[in-house]
Design a protein around this motif. Structure first.
Motif, mmCIF file in Angstrom:
data_model
loop_
_atom_site.group_PDB
_atom_site.id
_atom_site.type_symbol
_atom_site.label_atom_id
_atom_site.label_comp_id
_atom_site.label_asym_id
_atom_site.label_seq_id
_atom_site.Cartn_x
_atom_site.Cartn_y
_atom_site.Cartn_z
ATOM 1 N N CYS A 3 0.520 -1.179 -0.077
ATOM 2 C CA CYS A 3 -0.141 0.046 -0.047
ATOM 3 C C CYS A 3 0.926 1.311 -0.028
ATOM 4 N N GLY A 23 -5.357 6.003 -0.951
ATOM 5 C CA GLY A 23 -6.670 6.168 -0.249
ATOM 6 C C GLY A 23 -7.866 6.130 -1.342
ATOM 7 N N CYS A 35 -9.076 3.317 -2.513
ATOM 8 C CA CYS A 35 -9.827 2.421 -1.741
ATOM 9 C C CYS A 35 -10.937 2.923 -0.729
HETATM 10 S S1 SF4 Z 1 -5.972 2.104 -2.920
HETATM 11 FE FE1 SF4 Z 1 -5.881 1.855 -0.797
HETATM 12 S S2 SF4 Z 1 -4.973 -0.199 -0.370
HETATM 13 FE FE2 SF4 Z 1 -4.306 0.531 -2.468
HETATM 14 S S3 SF4 Z 1 -2.537 1.690 -2.349
HETATM 15 FE FE3 SF4 Z 1 -3.996 3.265 -2.217
HETATM 16 S S4 SF4 Z 1 -4.501 3.355 0.094
HETATM 17 FE FE4 SF4 Z 1 -3.348 1.599 -0.244
#
Ligand code: SF4
Ligand SMILES: Cc1cc2nc3c(=O)[nH]c(=O)nc-3n(C[C@H](O)[C@H](O)[C@H](O)COP(=O)(O)OP(=O)(O)OC[C@H]3O[C@@H](n4cnc5c(N)ncnc54)[C@H](O)[C@@H]3O)c2cc1C
Ligand code: SF4
Lengths: 145, 663
Positions: free
Chosen positions: B631, B635, B637
């Motif tokens: 990760c 953010g 997600c």
């Molecule tokens: S989408 Fe979420 S899990 Fe993936 S890198 Fe970004 S913060 Fe991390």
């Protein structure tokens, strides 16, 4: 609209491009209107509808969302997710009766200090002309607040 | 209860002249949760930092807001000061009064009001901050280098010499890449094989390097310091341990007329073959598509010939998994094979060849042993035309970019030709001469002035054959576009450098980005030229962009240095700004419904599935779980998750909403 109306503008910006660009506006001593309050986030991909809705509910008259230009995202594709989301959100806002003229999506890179000042001035002027955004506040207060 | 300390900085006059700092500090004192609020001329100075440290102890502060410059400038300074006073560094935040307020607004009440607002926002955030701890990840000190051209060889040697293990994976039967095909090299005209072969041998013999030729990356999992690579070792049909490289098998192989890749089709090879005499390792492979046994079930002559019994017709591909901490991508380039230029007759006329074919013709180890013989009839070409930018800088049919090496190798080719055939005539059609590099322009001048190569500025429009003679038609733009027609015996096209076949799939397998032309993309064009966007994966050589040998070698050493510095520590530490999926309060309880929308949104493949099982082992549910090593903390997600089960440390929903609530 009263003459003294000064709009409250909330800006959600990413840490890598627009925040750094706004820093550059400062280092270059370019002046702009002081109505904006910047909230720093890692990436435009982190900014969701809830934040925008909340900003309006808390009395913002205008909202800016800005991050890295397409292709320049520090996280490769966060800004693409954001862009897709805005296309939907704009329609959703329209449907909900929120005035879409009060939200500005833009891109400002870490090198575009002058662009940030321009953006803030443009948005402030537009929103000042639109007047205070009371409708949404009232709507929000009747809800589950 | 929060006990927040706020420290407002004047930054000399930088903030103090525009913002009434004393007033701001005074007003901040009334914000709920603030127990200490002062202003000071230079917060970042030693006395300023001491003020913070003392106040933390004296007032038992649970959080600190420094209202000063941009956090991009001094956040690390203040966070470490806070840490020295015994408070978790992530309980310190900065309000940006300088870049975002005093420097950009006039001195008036509105500016002071804004400063006070910015502070209130951060006070609200800090109240919701939680102590965070840097993430530690162990490092496997072994590198994987993909591609055994000069880039991969150099990177592998440098890493190996810094004391770390390296696995060098090359897809063809021998390492060496394109450089092994070159005759002499610009700008010094030293023999390519002579400088490359010792390096190849050194790589093969190095105790820290494991060579895997005729092998390719099949799968990659994991993250910086902790990758797991699956390599497919293709069946050579020869037992590498038993084979001594004597070459007996090759002598009696009945298939002898197969166009030879190493000589760019200008020579022939057998079905069991070694790509070239200096190949490393010097062990043959059987080309199954052309082997009589695989085609008709009869032959096995090589098996009978082999004195050590090394031939293995039943050998199968083998999958090997490796734990590695870093990866260097060095898969090189290809040249444009140009059926795209019917007007140049490439592929139609045997005597229209490309640059790599010319290298083989000029090479002492090539199919003509370095004697200038044209492919069609072996005649010595009296007139040769070289066409630069064949496909490069050509938006319409080729690629828009400059292939960078062709101006130089074309000058080299014309020179090599003239050195071998003094009485011959060499013409070069060019658009511009781009010879930036140490001793490069001098080299081109030498071709023109000493070796009498005729340079004509203009594009070639057509190449055709008339009565067994090639006619090259073009225009001389320096003579006002006057048409030029040259009767040539041979034409050499400097065709565009392109990304290696399959680089797109490879990039996807490695999760690195690529540019519109499928060259691998660096993380930052200026400041991170050897890094990719995936931590722990580095770039070397022509797989990133067209590149000559000196640049390739320099970049390979750069990538190796990055790997060595990564391996200099046993553990990596990372900012804990990463996503987490909530688990409250019982371990099986989470808002996560297992929809895995976050997984599809995450640009770093950082979200995994975790099975929650009951005591008896029955599956209760499958939840999302963040791999903190992968990760990067964008953010994306968080905004994708509909149940708000996933959040990001340092920029949590709670923190941001707290900020919003003060507006
Ligand atoms: S989408 Fe979420 S899990 Fe993936 S890198 Fe970004 S913060 Fe991390
Ligand atoms: C006609 C011509 C003449 C030139 N003359 C000169 C010169 O005189 N001077 C000079 O400085 N430069 C010259 N160059 C440029 C020089 O060839 C390159 O700079 C150099 O070869 C780049 O090295 P590399 O290792 O990056 O790539 P490559 O030489 O292409 O090596 C890449 C290697 O990776 C392997 N590979 C590819 N994909 C995979 C995979 N998926 N897995 C594993 N292995 C893989 C390939 O088989 C190859 O062995 C010339 C180029 C051409 C075309
Ligand atoms: S004959 Fe046997 S030992 Fe000799 S090169 Fe061929 S396979 Fe190797």
């Amino acid at each position: 609209m009263t003459e003294a109306f000064e709009p409250k503008i909330t800006a959600f910006v990413c840490n890598w491009c627009t925040y750094a660009g706004a820093d550059l506006t400062g280092t270059s001593r370019i002046k702009y209107q002081s109505n904006v309050r910047v909230l720093r986030l890692p990436c435009t991909g982190r900014i969701d509808f809830m934040l925008l809705a909340k900003a309006f509910a808390r009395g913002s008259d205008g909202v800016i969302v800005s991050g890295c230009h397409p292709n320049d995202c520090h996280y490769t594709s966060g800004n693409y997710h954001a862009r897709r989301r805005w296309m939907i959100y704009r329609n959703l806002m329209d449907f909900m009766g929120i005035d879409t003229r009060r939200v500005t999506f833009s891109w400002v890179s870490a090198a575009e200090g002058a662009r940030w000042a321009e953006l803030v001035n443009e948005v402030t002027t537009t929103v000042r002309a639109l007047g205070p955004y009371t409708e949404y506040k009232e709507l929000a207060l009747t809800g589950v607040e | 209860m929060s006990r927040i300390g706020v420290f407002t900085c004047h930054c000399g006059e930088n903030i103090g002249a525009t913002v009434d700092c004393a007033k701001v500090a005074e007003r901040t004192r009334n914000v709920p949760g603030v127990v200490h609020s002062v202003d000071y001329k230079y917060m970042c100075s030693d006395p300023g930092q001491s003020m913070i440290k003392d106040a933390i102890k004296e007032h038992g502060l649970t959080g600190v807001v420094v209202a000063a410059c941009s956090p991009r400038m001094h956040e690390p300074t203040f966070r470490s000061a806070v840490e020295e006073a015994g408070l978790n560094p992530y309980l310190c935040e900065m309000a940006n009064l300088r870049e975002h307020c005093s420097w950009v607004h006039e001195k008036n009440d509105a500016t002071t009001d804004k400063a006070a607002d910015l502070i209130r926002v951060m006070v609200e955030k800090v109240k919701h901050n939680t102590p965070l701890h840097p993430i530690r990840v162990p490092v496997t000190k072994r590198a994987l280098v993909l591609g055994g051209g000069i880039a991969g060889i150099q990177a592998a040697l440098d890493i190996a010499n810094s004391g770390h293990k390296v696995v060098l994976v090359e897809k063809s039967p021998s390492i060496g890449g394109h450089m092994s095909q070159l005759s002499e090299t610009f700008p010094t005209l030293d023999c390519s094989q002579c400088i490359l072969t010792p390096r190849m041998v050194e790589a093969a013999r190095h105790p820290n390097i494991t060579l895997m030729t005729y092998a390719e990356l099949e799968k990659l999992e994991g993250f910086i310091g902790n990758f797991k690579a699956t390599i497919r070792k293709k069946a050579r049909q020869v037992d590498e341990k038993l084979c001594t490289g004597c070459g007996m098998c090759i002598t009696k192989c009945p298939q002898k007329k197969i166009p030879d890749e190493f000589n760019e089709g200008l020579g022939k090879r057998s079905a069991i073959y070694v790509p070239f005499p200096q190949a490393v390792p010097n062990k043959p492979v059987i080309d199954k598509a052309n082997c009589t046994f695989y085609k008709s079930g009869k032959c096995k002559v090589c098996e009978k010939m082999c004195p050590t019994g090394a031939i293995r017709f039943d050998q199968q591909d083998e999958l090997v998994t490796l734990d590695v901490g870093a990866i260097v991508l060095a898969t090189g380039f290809k040249v444009m094979r140009t059926d795209k230029f019917p007007e140049y007759g490439f592929g139609k006329y045997a005597d229209v060849i490309d640059g790599l074919q010319f290298e083989r013709l000029a090479s002492a180890s090539g199919p003509t042993l370095g004697v200038m013989k044209r492919p069609s009839d072996g005649k010595e070409p009296e007139t040769v035309v070289f066409v630069a930018c064949s496909g490069s800088r050509d938006r319409a049919k080729g690629v828009p970019y400059c292939s960078k090496i062709c101006c130089m190798y074309t000058a080299k080719h014309a020179m090599l030709y003239k050195h071998k055939m003094h009485h011959g005539k060499a013409y070069v059609f060019y658009m511009d001469i781009r010879s930036g590099g140490k001793d490069y322009d001098e080299f081109v001048r030498r071709a023109i002035e000493e070796d009498d190569v005729k340079y004509i500025r203009g594009r070639v429009s057509r190449i055709y054959e008339e009565d067994g003679q090639l006619i090259v038609k073009g225009a001389d733009t320096l003579l006002g576009g006057e048409p030029v027609e040259i009767k040539a015996d041979m034409v050499v096209l400097a065709t565009a450098v392109q990304a290696q076949d399959g680089s797109e799939e490879l990039a996807q397998r490695l999760h690195v980005s690529y540019d519109p032309y499928h060259f691998f993309a660096e993380s930052h064009p200026k400041l991170k030229p050897v890094e990719t966007n995936t931590a722990g994966i580095f770039l070397a050589g022509a797989c990133q962009a067209p590149r000559d040998i000196p640049e390739t070698v320099a970049q390979a050493s750069g990538a190796a240095a990055k790997v060595a510095s990564l391996f200099s520590k046993d553990e990596l530490t990372r900012e804990p700004v990463v996503a987490v999926v909530n688990r409250l309060p019982a371990p099986t309880f989470s808002y996560c419904v297992g929809c895995f929308l976050c997984q599809s949104a995450c640009p770093y493949q950082a979200i995994e599935a975790e099975e929650i099982r009951g005591r008896d082992g029955t599956l209760i549910k499958t939840l999302a779980k963040v791999n903190a090593g992968l990760c990067q903390g964008c953010g994306t997600c968080v905004s994708t998750c509909r149940t708000k089960a996933i959040d990001i440390q340092g920029f949590s929903n709670e923190q941001i909403f707290a900020e919003l609530m003060t507006l």
